[in-house]
Design a protein around this motif. Structure first.
Motif, mmCIF file in Angstrom:
data_model
loop_
_atom_site.group_PDB
_atom_site.id
_atom_site.type_symbol
_atom_site.label_atom_id
_atom_site.label_comp_id
_atom_site.label_asym_id
_atom_site.label_seq_id
_atom_site.Cartn_x
_atom_site.Cartn_y
_atom_site.Cartn_z
ATOM 1 N N GLU A 1 0.829 -1.202 0.000
ATOM 2 C CA GLU A 1 0.000 0.000 0.000
ATOM 3 C C GLU A 1 0.866 1.254 0.000
ATOM 4 O OE1 GLU A 1 -3.729 1.979 2.500
ATOM 5 O OE2 GLU A 1 -2.633 0.256 3.311
ATOM 6 N N SER B 1 2.135 1.859 -3.509
ATOM 7 C CA SER B 1 1.077 2.363 -4.375
ATOM 8 C C SER B 1 0.837 3.852 -4.159
ATOM 9 C CB SER B 1 -0.219 1.584 -4.126
ATOM 10 O OG SER B 1 -0.067 0.216 -4.474
ATOM 11 N N SER C 1 -7.026 -1.870 -9.883
ATOM 12 C CA SER C 1 -7.982 -1.264 -8.946
ATOM 13 C C SER C 1 -8.573 0.031 -9.488
ATOM 14 C CB SER C 1 -7.292 -0.978 -7.614
ATOM 15 O OG SER C 1 -6.260 -0.015 -7.789
ATOM 16 N N GLU C 2 -8.181 0.422 -10.702
ATOM 17 C CA GLU C 2 -8.650 1.645 -11.356
ATOM 18 C C GLU C 2 -8.237 2.904 -10.605
ATOM 19 O OE1 GLU C 2 -12.814 1.424 -12.060
ATOM 20 O OE2 GLU C 2 -12.659 -0.251 -13.463
#
Length: 773
Positions: free
Chosen positions: A702, A705, A745-746
């Motif tokens: 995470e 990202s 995940s767009e």
């Protein structure tokens, strides 16, 4: 108790880091195999204070002497005045503010100062040392140790480090090396002056006498924590306070020699070459001089200069991804070439983006003070002015007023604005008014808080006190890091958390080891107010710590400038309105008293005035409590519960201060006060929620990202593939996995553009159209 453990315990309680010294010598030592030997890696105590276990162990060793570890842990720098004529000594002493703490050794004397962000250096005249700056990674022997020549070290001042915390010492001037060089110039020989001149020319590379690059390189060496961990996530902390990193640009194996990064310089031990900070960034990332300079400049929070002409890059319309339209210069955002790790990044959610509540205007004395701050500022910052005014008036009202639920006027506020936006002006105005115009200098704390015990000492002396702290984000990052930061720093946050809710009660203080000499001191109804200013990036970085969600930061009100760089103005000299000063004096005046001077913290206030709610406000607060309960049930189990749980309390505190400012003698909390307060508090909560969503990560995937999304957001929301790959070198093998997850995940959109005339297709990444940036 031995002299060592008695002295060491008192110094550690004052926030200092100490080390045992081999008896009769000047070097740190340890007792092994029935004999004293030199202590290896003793510089680690320049980063942290010794633990109680270590102190107890050292106390068992035979007759250890004691020294002070200088630098970050103690927040101290020592200045050694050595040999030299009386004229040289006088010139050097004129460089520095007088220190209340000095010690004498075999030659000259040593003065101690607050701060450590300078490079250690010795200065010679005719080959003889005349002065030496001892900073991070150095140590200095303390009384009652014995010099190798048999002389006893002793204090020459009435106060010693056992009496004062670092926050009570004068701050070391940041340009101390320039001051020393200028002071010594009249006494230098012609040869020495030529040597200094040659060094100055070399230090200014990449261009002769180019102060811009030199300033960035010098600032980078003095602020390694601002950029090295971001550039090298796997950097190892060195025992001397610097870093050891792998030379990834040369290829790395177990046998590869590392690069040492230290405030005194950077050296590649594999090639035995020195490097500048800009050189290191260029080597590690493949960036050119422009990109490396911009990266360091932004990481250090330095003011921008028009050095480079940014390239024009294409824009991608979210509605028509296959059409390239010209990039509009007014929308151009200079892309940061590396993952900044110091600002929130957009994260796609199923919820619409939260809108910030408009920041309100204040009435009464809060509004008058904010208006005066703005009128006299070069860059007016209305939001920051209101934040500063609330803390100032809340401090003056401390221990005098309370709400119907016995809440007090103490606030913790953080103001966010970019470097050069004008954050310091409000602090200067409030300091001048308190000190020179309304006789309330005792209600101002120091510019920094060095330790938890230093904070409590200040509150005991002045139980209603305001600390106006610059660079608050960096302080918060360090103080909230319980794993790596020294105990005297982390306990500041612990004390602040407890003091916030003790303003209507008694704060019981610290139990010291030597109770007979230093009994516990209780502080009655402490009113501690904090106004911290910082750039947004440094504050958001503090959210990496678990303190973001454990309730500590929930006590803070966050205010961010609505326009970081407004047009500058040229205000004339203007004295504060007499009406403003009169109302501030009336607020500070004790109930029924004739003086604004407050009692110390061991005595309760003579009387505390309860400020009632109006009838309409009474109905409103009951409805607000119900609304908050519903909100808490809705966010139960999330990191946001601590934030919303403080909405009512913070709103009442702000409304109380606002009401006092409208009528100091007979205040009533009305709807005008709650309208003002609720907008400020809810604005703060929304900022914090967005920061947690965008910045705090539960795991490494995470975190990666969010850092990739931040790189794209910094570039204006659109990047081509080659630029993104170049600027995400920090991901290594995880880059493709991270990008795949973001696309799946767009949270990221990939656009393939086929040139009309043929040729290789281009890949563009952009944020979704519903994500603000």
């Amino acid at each position: 108790m031995t002299d060592f453990i008695t002295t060491a315990t008192r110094l550690v309680e004052r926030g200092y880091s100490v080390i045992p010294i081999i008896p009769g010598e000047k070097r740190p030592g340890e007792y092994k195999g029935d004999q004293w030997v030199g202590m290896s890696k003793w510089q680690r105590y320049c980063e942290r204070s010794p633990t109680k276990f270590e102190l107890d162990l050292w106390a068992k060793w035979p007759s250890p002497s004691i020294c002070l570890a200088l630098g970050r842990a103690s927040n101290l720098t020592a200045i050694d005045f050595d040999y030299g004529s009386p004229e040289v000594r006088a010139a050097l002493e004129a460089c520095l503010p007088p220190s209340p703490v000095k010690k004498v050794g075999a030659k000259g004397y040593t003065a101690l100062y607050r701060g450590f962000a300078v490079v250690s250096k010795k200065y010679l005249l005719d080959g003889v040392s005349v002065i030496e700056v001892l900073a991070q990674g150095k140590q200095t022997v303390l009384p009652p140790s014995i010099h190798p020549d048999g002389m006893e070290y002793r204090w020459t001042t009435p106060d010693t480090l056992e009496h004062l915390t670092a926050s009570e010492l004068p701050e070391l001037p940041h340009d101390i090396h320039d001051r020393i060089a200028k002071a010594l110039e009249p006494f230098q020989s012609k040869v020495e002056k030529e040597q200094v001149s040659v060094k100055a020319i070399h230090a200014s590379e990449p261009g002769d006498n180019d102060s811009y690059w030199r300033a960035i390189n010098d600032s980078a060496l003095l602020n390694l924590d601002s950029w090295v961990p971001k550039l090298f996530p796997d950097a190892g902390r060195g025992p001397d306070g610097g870093y050891r990193v792998d030379p990834i640009w040369r290829g790395v194996s177990k046998m590869t020699k590392k690069v040492g990064i230290h405030p005194s310089g950077i050296r590649d031990f594999g090639t035995d070459q020195s490097m500048t900070a800009i050189d290191l960034v260029m080597a590690a990332t493949g960036a050119d001089l422009e990109a490396a300079t911009i990266y360091l400049r932004d990481s250090l929070g330095l003011a921008q200069e028009a050095v480079f002409q940014p390239e024009m890059v294409p824009d991608i319309s979210p509605k028509s991804p296959d059409i390239i339209i010209p990039w509009h210069r007014e929308r151009m955002v200079e892309p940061n070439p590396f993952p900044p790790m110091d600002a929130p990044s957009p994260v796609k959610t199923d919820k619409p983006a939260k809108k910030r509540v408009g920041f309100p205007s204040a009435q009464g004395v809060v509004g008058m003070l904010a208006q005066y701050i703005n009128e006299t500022a070069i860059r007016a910052q209305p939001v920051l002015a209101v934040a500063a005014a609330l803390c100032a008036i809340g401090t003056l009202a401390g221990r005098k007023y309370r709400s119907p639920t016995n809440l007090r006027t103490n606030l913790y506020v953080v103001s966010l604005a970019d470097s050069g936006a004008g954050k310091n002006h409000s602090r200067q105005v409030i300091s001048r008014i308190f000190s020179d115009l309304i006789d309330c200098d005792d209600r101002l704390g120091g510019g920094k808080i060095a330790s938890g015990s230093g904070l409590l000492t200040a509150l005991l002396r002045s139980p209603s006190i305001l600390f106006q702290l610059d660079e608050f984000g960096m302080f918060l990052t360090a103080a909230a890091d319980k794993k790596r930061s020294p105990r005297h720093l982390t306990e500041i946050i612990e004390h602040m958390t407890e003091l916030f809710t003790s303003s209507n009660d008694v704060y019981r203080g610290i139990e010291y080891a030597d109770q007979r000499d230093r009994p516990r001191k209780s502080i009655i109804q402490p009113c501690l107010s904090i106004h911290g200013t910082t750039v947004p990036g440094h504050f958001w970085k503090a959210l990496e710590s678990s303190s973001a969600v454990d309730g500590s930061l929930a006590r803070f009100i966050i205010c961010e400038s609505e326009e970081h760089y407004p047009d500058s103005q040229h205000p004339p000299e203007k004295a504060p309105p007499e009406q403003l000063l009169d109302m501030m004096r009336r607020i500070a005046m004790p109930v029924g008293g004739s003086s604004a001077i407050q009692l110390n913290g061991e005595h309760p206030p003579a009387e505390v005035m309860t400020v009632p709610y109006s009838e309409q406000a009474t109905v409103f607060i009951k409805a607000l409590e119900k609304k908050t309960t519903d909100k808490l049930n809705a966010v139960k189990g999330t990191p946001y519960t601590a934030l919303w749980a403080r909405r009512d309390e913070l709103s009442i505190k702000v409304a109380l201060i606002h009401a006092i400012g409208r009528n100091p003698e007979e205040p009533v909390i009305d709807m005008v006060d709650f309208d003002f307060a609720l907008k400020i508090v809810e604005n703060s909560i929304h900022l914090m929620v967005q920061g947690i969503e965008r910045f705090v990560s539960d795991n490494m995937a995470e975190s990666y990202s969010k850092r990739v999304l931040e790189v794209i957001r910094k570039a204006g929301g659109v990047m081509n593939k080659s630029a993104l790959y170049k600027q995400t070198l920090f991901l290594g093998r995880d880059r493709d996995t991270t990008l795949k997850a973001l696309l799946g995940s767009e949270a990221l959109v990939e656009v393939i553009i086929q040139p009309k005339g043929g040729g290789r297709p281009k890949t563009i990444y952009r944020l979704p159209s519903d994500v603000p940036f």
